[in-house]
Design an enzyme around this catalytic site. Structure first.
Site: not given
Ligand SMILES: Cc1ncc(COP(=O)(O)O)c(C=O)c1O
Length: 422
Positions: A57, A59, A203, A229, A232, A238
């Site tokens: 842990y 935090e 994002d 993320t 990908k 993950r």
């Molecule tokens: C553009 C985008 N943002 C956020 C996410 C969310 O990611 P997670 O599935 O890890 O919560 C995804 C997942 O497919 C995504 O494609």
């Protein structure tokens, strides 16, 4: 036993789970994996995720923890942060978000109040749930206004983004999405955000690996807050990260912890650090450019066979195919393709007349097959298999699917998979 690292202790302790893990390794080995959000991580990343770091842990942040015993976790998290900053050229990195959705929630928590207006891309046009879609907490707790793509081009309608931003004065603007096959114009988004006083959140979950490898323009310097993320195209575990400029760093850190999360997942942090170490190497640039070259070759091969691609092609790792002219829905096509050893997902296409659970399209991506070592010259064969299966699915004819699956397995046998030995 095919999974690597081998799992003999798990096999003895829990054969039921171990059997399913082994079966999953074989499944991932035997299929052309075209799900645009997936990849194969390296064995080093796999090993990092399976370590004793999961027992700890932590935090707080390095040097400011609420638990003792951080002699090893602090340097691991610092390494992950330094590598993230170096790979992306960002001022600041937070590597603790559990996944992409919590990373986006942290941006809301940092820079908006419930009920505030935010502007994001509509889900059916390629946006993510967490960009303010109605069923998401982000759509329920915020006043979400949505932009989309132009019908004629299938590309993000920046005029609409500007008009909506001027009209609604959002606190946050999200740029990026889950099904955008074209380059995202971060400077244009930045100009709009600046004009209306919004915080621009890029994002880059889907394209992070391409950005890291120089195969997609970077949002750094345009978006003060960048969420992604790590699993990908970036080819890590993950997890997620938030990159910021110096001005927005503190608010993001406070939002992630203690605002939204408790203890970070240290085994994931270590694996993110490993993946970022890999992404900093010159061969990752080749990988990122290879992903795009494969996607373009697959797009060309599908276009040659009369397939309609949203926006007419791709600039990145992703293709969105509208199957309307093939007289079959995305779902039955995706199901038949899976049975034939070609794994992808059904997807809405912009202005889709069909329902989200039975939409008109399929989404394909080349991140995983590029990791496997497939090259542009292999894409016509994949397009030919897809065409055979889609044509058969339109006739509800399942007779040829096993033959395609066998041909797929034969090709893939030449391309090793990290995490598997035959
Ligand atoms: C553009 C985008 N943002 C956020 C996410 C969310 O990611 P997670 O599935 O890890 O919560 C995804 C997942 O497919 C995504 O494609």
């Amino acid at each position: 036993m095919t999974h690597q690292p081998a799992i003999p202790t798990l096999s003895a302790a829990d054969p039921e789970i171990a059997g399913l893990v082994e079966a999953e390794a074989t499944r991932q080995h035997d299929k052309v994996r075209l799900i645009a959000s997936e990849n194969y991580v390296s064995r080093a990343v796999l090993e990092a995720t399976g370590t004793v770091l999961t027992n700890k842990y932590s935090e707080g942040y390095a040097g400011r923890r609420y638990y003792e015993g951080q002699q090893n976790v602090d340097p691991i998290e610092r390494l992950a942060i330094e590598r993230a900053k170096a790979v992306f050229g960002a001022d600041h990195a937070n590597v603790q978000p559990y996944s992409g959705s919590p990373a986006n929630l942290a941006a809301y928590l940092a820079f908006a109040q419930p009920g505030d207006t935010i502007l994001g891309m509509a889900l059916p046009d390629g946006g993510h749930l967490t960009h303010g879609w109605s069923v998401s907490a982000t759509g329920k707790w915020f006043n979400a206004v949505r932009y989309g793509v132009r019908k004629e081009t299938g590309r993000v309608d920046l005029d609409q983004v500007r008009d909506l931003a001027r009209e609604h004065r959002p606190k946050l603007i999200f740029a990026g999405g889950t099904a955008i096959p074209r380059i995202i114009d971060f400077p244009a988004f930045a100009e709009i955000a600046e004009e209306v006083g919004a915080v621009l959140v890029a994002d880059i979950a889907h394209i992070a690996g391409l950005v890291a490898g120089g195969a997609h323009p970077s949002p750094v310097g345009h978006a003060p807050v960048i969420t992604t993320t790590t699993h990908k195209t970036l080819r890590g575990p993950r997890g997620a990260m938030i990159l910021t400029d110096a001005e927005h760093a503190k608010a993001v850190d406070k939002a992630v912890f203690p605002g939204l999360q408790g203890g970070p997942h240290n085994h994931t942090t270590a694996a993110i650090a490993v993946a970022l170490g890999e992404a900093a190497r010159p061969d990752f640039r080749d990988y990122a450019h290879g992903v795009v070259a494969n996607a373009k070759a697959l797009a060309d091969a599908l276009l040659d066979r009369g397939y309609e691609l949203v926006s007419g092609g791709t600039d990145n790792h992703l293709l969105l195919v509208d199957l309307t002219n093939k007289q079959v829905g995305g779902k039955p096509a995706a199901q038949a393709l899976d049975r034939a050893g070609i794994e992808l997902n059904y997807n809405t296409v912009p202005f889709d007349p069909r329902k989200p659970f039975d939409p008109s399209g399929i989404r394909l991506g080349t991140a995983a097959i590029t990791t496997r070592g497939l090259r542009p010259e292999h894409q016509p064969a994949i397009a030919e298999w897809i065409d055979r299966v889609v044509t058969a699915a339109a006739r509800e004819d399942e007779s040829g699917l096993d033959t395609v699956a066998a041909e797929v397995r034969e090709l893939l046998a030449e391309f090793p998979m990290p995490g598997y030995v035959a």
